[in-house]
Design an enzyme around this catalytic site. Structure first.
Site, short mmCIF file in Angstrom:
data_model
loop_
_atom_site.label_atom_id
_atom_site.label_comp_id
_atom_site.label_asym_id
_atom_site.label_seq_id
_atom_site.Cartn_x
_atom_site.Cartn_y
_atom_site.Cartn_z
N GLU A 198 0.84 -1.19 0.00
CA GLU A 198 0.00 0.00 0.00
C GLU A 198 0.88 1.25 0.00
OE1 GLU A 198 -3.39 2.25 2.69
OE2 GLU A 198 -2.25 0.57 3.51
N LEU A 249 -5.70 -1.99 0.44
CA LEU A 249 -5.37 -2.01 1.87
C LEU A 249 -5.81 -3.35 2.46
CD1 LEU A 249 -6.05 0.93 4.35
CD2 LEU A 249 -5.98 -1.45 5.05
N GLU A 288 -3.38 -6.59 4.16
CA GLU A 288 -2.07 -7.25 4.30
C GLU A 288 -2.12 -8.70 3.84
OE1 GLU A 288 -1.51 -3.54 5.86
OE2 GLU A 288 -3.13 -4.92 6.44
N GLN A 346 3.25 -1.69 5.95
CA GLN A 346 3.58 -0.34 6.39
C GLN A 346 4.07 -0.29 7.83
OE1 GLN A 346 0.28 2.30 5.69
NE2 GLN A 346 0.87 2.65 3.55
N PHE A 347 3.47 -1.11 8.69
CA PHE A 347 3.85 -1.13 10.09
C PHE A 347 3.78 -2.57 10.60
CE2 PHE A 347 2.11 3.12 9.40
CZ PHE A 347 3.16 3.91 9.87
N TYR A 367 0.47 -4.02 11.59
CA TYR A 367 -0.44 -4.43 10.52
C TYR A 367 -0.11 -5.83 10.01
CZ TYR A 367 -1.50 0.61 10.25
OH TYR A 367 -1.85 1.90 10.54
N HIS A 400 1.60 2.10 15.45
CA HIS A 400 2.75 2.54 14.68
C HIS A 400 4.06 2.33 15.41
CE1 HIS A 400 -0.71 4.94 13.10
NE2 HIS A 400 -0.23 4.44 11.99
#
Length: 734
Positions: free
Chosen positions: A424, A453, A455, A477-478, A481, A526
């Site tokens: 993403e 979006l 995973e 991204q993190f 996730y 995050h």
């Protein structure tokens, strides 16, 4: 094996023979469709073999020569689906699809499906797919990767494999296996169709097709109306999937060999011609219960069980073959009896085959074999100059980690055209932190894919593309996730070589931004320091750089491990270090480093050592490396000579090189930014207790807590002050 369940199998067997002898065949529509007489008889033989193997598998369990198995009885119509496809169409199979594998084996010379499946029942070491590790369907020769999934977790990678066909047509990888006009088939049950994994994969396929992207995927839902004991609401599958945008819906009676073949051919031809996904809905029955000792009369009425048994698809096939003039009922019964006898004779021999003997033999396939690859000598200099332009002039100057990652990715993609980046926001935006900035402009949307979006779908896309020769670099991204999709690594990617005896693999490098210490951003979503779920996956490599130079060199090593050794790697990038330039004081530039020229890399298992102090070793990784370096300076002012050991590789732990780096030290303090429970330090403490029993050891870890946002962002994590205090305490105890 429960006696009541075994009795149902014999009841169905006895009823089949008696009803044919009496001419008591179930009613139904007349045979229609393109099947010739010879083809129909061949598929009936596959159905009989499937049924005979089911019965024999249960007999082997009762005799102690066979083990856990899920039967395919009631789903024999899948033989007709196999006949509608090509043996080069990759098939990710539902666990009830022995009939599909048997029928496909008839399309490829030299196959012996009865013997292969019996060896699987027996967990024989010479089982040609798993080598005795599990009862799975699968075959390299038949383009059927083995599946152990019971929740449709194979659908995301089927979607990825379907996408890979068009990508390979434009950029053909050296290890591509699927023809340009192939399609991918994935089958699953009506209960599994409700799982979030299945729904995510189907949604991703439709999302792609809706935008005009190629997605030659045939989804086959085998609807027997029940999931173990929970019934599927009548009409639910049709209502849920017949009107999805971007998805062609085709239905058929899975008990009718002719109708199933007609519908499967229609759906497959549509997918192959349009390069769009289709959903083939087959209505089936389930005979004998779910699996193992399951007794269907514990949750179904006897009338319900007997109604399904009366609809035995083999009885329908006998009627259809007779009405088509292809095979008389008495000849059909003779085929059935001969097949049962042949399977019973082979089962005795299969039950005598040797099993895996010890842990070494079981684990031999955890690591896939190396595969031939082009030599890796770095990207072409002219192509590199054209790609980087004026950026190349900045590479000799100290730079933060995020620039090293971006440049390393570009260099690797220049050198290896089979690398594909996906995730993403990785394209036009260049990622949340800019680590993929400029890559889509340089290499195009085919090789830098902005995904939806989800995973599970991101990892599934990578897994499927790896099946067709690509080396994917998916991004989550993190770290928080990634937990939404970790089964794609645990249950699919890492198990594939294990359950295929090394014949299949999913080489990839999963980039994940993670760990803590971000000031004022995001809280636990995050800033996530939970790594236990990655560290305990057998065969998975977990890398964690702490400096820019190490990030570039370790990323190259991870790509080498994926390309040449077919390994699954997770590359964990500490978010808080992405833009850090300074070490001890603002403006000192002590953490920025020049970019290492390709193809320089750090080999798997090599630790980093800073300093040669013998009083104390600070063993750490990630953000802890920088904190320990700060503590090292402060301890030196107290006359304490310390060395800092940066692990770099967190799974498998670099045991040999770590122990070498500890030589001559008076003690070791482990500084671990993961949690005290389940963190990296647990493994390190155990290692030192076992291999360095006289060494004084202590640990400083994160608390067993989630991470807060705002001023308390680092309150639960190790700090420089905390390291100094813990070091002094350890030295005092010593």
């Amino acid at each position: 094996m429960d006696g009541a369940s075994a009795d149902r199998a014999e009841i169905v067997h006895t009823a089949f023979r008696a009803r044919i002898a009496a001419g008591d065949l179930p009613p139904g529509r007349a045979p229609e469709g393109p099947l010739s007489a010879d083809e129909a008889v061949s598929l009936f033989r596959a159905q009989c073999l499937c049924r005979a193997l089911d019965r024999q598998g249960r007999a082997m369990q009762r005799a102690g020569t066979g083990f856990y198995t899920i039967g395919s009885s009631g789903h024999e119509g899948m033989a007709a689906v196999a006949h509608a496809l090509r043996p080069t169409d990759m098939a990710f199979l539902h666990y009830r699809d022995a009939a599909f594998q048997i029928a496909r084996a008839g399309q490829v010379e030299g196959q012996n499906p009865a013997w292969d499946i019996l060896l699987s029942f027996a967990c024989a070491a010479d089982d040609p797919i798993s080598g005795g590790r599990h009862k799975v369907l699968g075959s390299k020769a038949l383009t059927i990767p083995p599946q152990t999934s019971t929740i449709a977790s194979h659908l995301p990678k089927a979607m990825g494999a379907a996408h890979s066909i068009g990508a390979a047509k434009r950029h053909r990888p050296d290890h591509a296996v699927l023809p340009d006009d192939a399609l991918v088939m994935a089958s699953f049950g009506d209960a599994s169709a409700n799982h979030s994994t299945a729904l995510g994969a189907i949604n991703a396929a439709c999302w792609t097709a809706y935008q005009g992207g190629a997605m030659p995927l045939l989804l086959v839902c085998e609807d027997n109306g029940i999931g173990i004991s929970v019934k599927t609401p009548p009409g639910w599958i049709e209502a849920a999937f017949s009107t999805r945008p971007g998805l062609r819906y085709v239905a058929a009676d899975g008990l009718d060999l002719y109708d199933t073949h007609r519908a499967a051919r229609e759906a497959a031809d549509w997918v192959r011609a349009r390069r769009r996904p289709a959903f083939l809905h087959l209505r089936t029955v389930r005979l004998y219960g779910h699996a193992g000792a399951d007794v269907p009369t514990a949750y179904l009425t006897r009338a319900e069980v007997e109604a399904d048994e009366a609809n035995d698809p083999l009885l329908h096939s006998v009627r259809l073959l007779a009405e088509a003039g292809a095979l008389a009922p008495d000849a059909a019964l003779a085929i059935y009896d001969e097949t049962c006898a042949e399977v019973a004779a082979k089962a005795e021999e299969a039950g005598r085959r040797p099993h895996l003997r010890d842990a070494a033999e079981v684990m031999a396939s955890l690591i896939p074999p190396q595969r031939p690859c082009r030599p890796s000598n770095g990207p072409d200099p002219a192509a590199r100059r054209a790609a980087f332009g004026s950026e190349a002039d900045q590479m000799d100057a100290p730079q933060p980690m995020v620039r090293h990652v971006a440049w390393a990715l570009a260099d690797l993609m220049l050198e290896h055209p089979e690398i594909v980046v996906m995730g993403e926001d990785v394209g036009a935006k260049g990622g949340v932190y800019g680590a993929t900035r400029g890559l889509q402009k340089r290499f195009g949307r085919d090789r830098v894919i902005d995904t939806l979006l989800d995973e599970q779908s991101i990892l599934g896309l990578a897994l499927g593309m790896a099946h067709n020769g690509f080396v994917p670099i998916p991004e989550s991204q993190f770290l928080a996730y990634l937990h939404n999709a970790e089964d794609q690594l645990r249950g699919e990617a890492a198990t594939l070589p294990f359950f295929s005896n090394g014949q299949f693999a999913n080489p990839m490098v999963v980039r994940v931004a993670g760990l803590g210490y971000q000031k004022g951003f995001g809280g636990h979503f995050h800033n996530d320091n939970a790594l236990a779920v990655l560290r305990d996956i057998p065969g998975l490599i977990l890398a964690c750089p702490s400096t820019g130079q190490d990030a570039a060199r370790m990323l190259r090593e991870c790509v080498r491990l994926a390309r040449e050794d077919a390994r699954v790697c997770v590359f964990l990038e500490p978010i808080a270090l992405y833009s850090v330039r300074d070490l001890d004081a603002e403006g000192d530039g002590g953490w920025a480093t020049p970019y290492p020229a390709p193809p320089e890399r750090l080999p798997l298992g090599a630790v980093g050592v800073h300093g040669d102090g013998s009083d104390l070793a600070l063993v750490t990784f990630g953000n802890g490396h920088r904190l320990c370096r700060q503590a090292q300076t402060r301890l030196a002012k107290d006359g304490v000579a310390a060395r800092v050991i940066d692990l770099r590789w967190l799974a498998p732990l670099p045991e040999a090189s770590l122990l070498d780096a500890l030589a001559g030290c008076g003690g070791a303090l482990i500084v671990d930014e993961t949690r005290r429970s389940g963190g990296v330090a647990e493994g390190l403490m155990a290692l030192m207790a076992e291999r360095a029993p006289g060494l004084p050891v202590a640990r400083l870890t994160a608390e067993d807590s989630f991470i807060a946002t705002g001023p308390a962002h680092a309150a639960t994590l190790p700090s420089t002050d905390g390291i100094v205090r813990a070091a002094r305490a350890l030295l005092g105890r010593r």
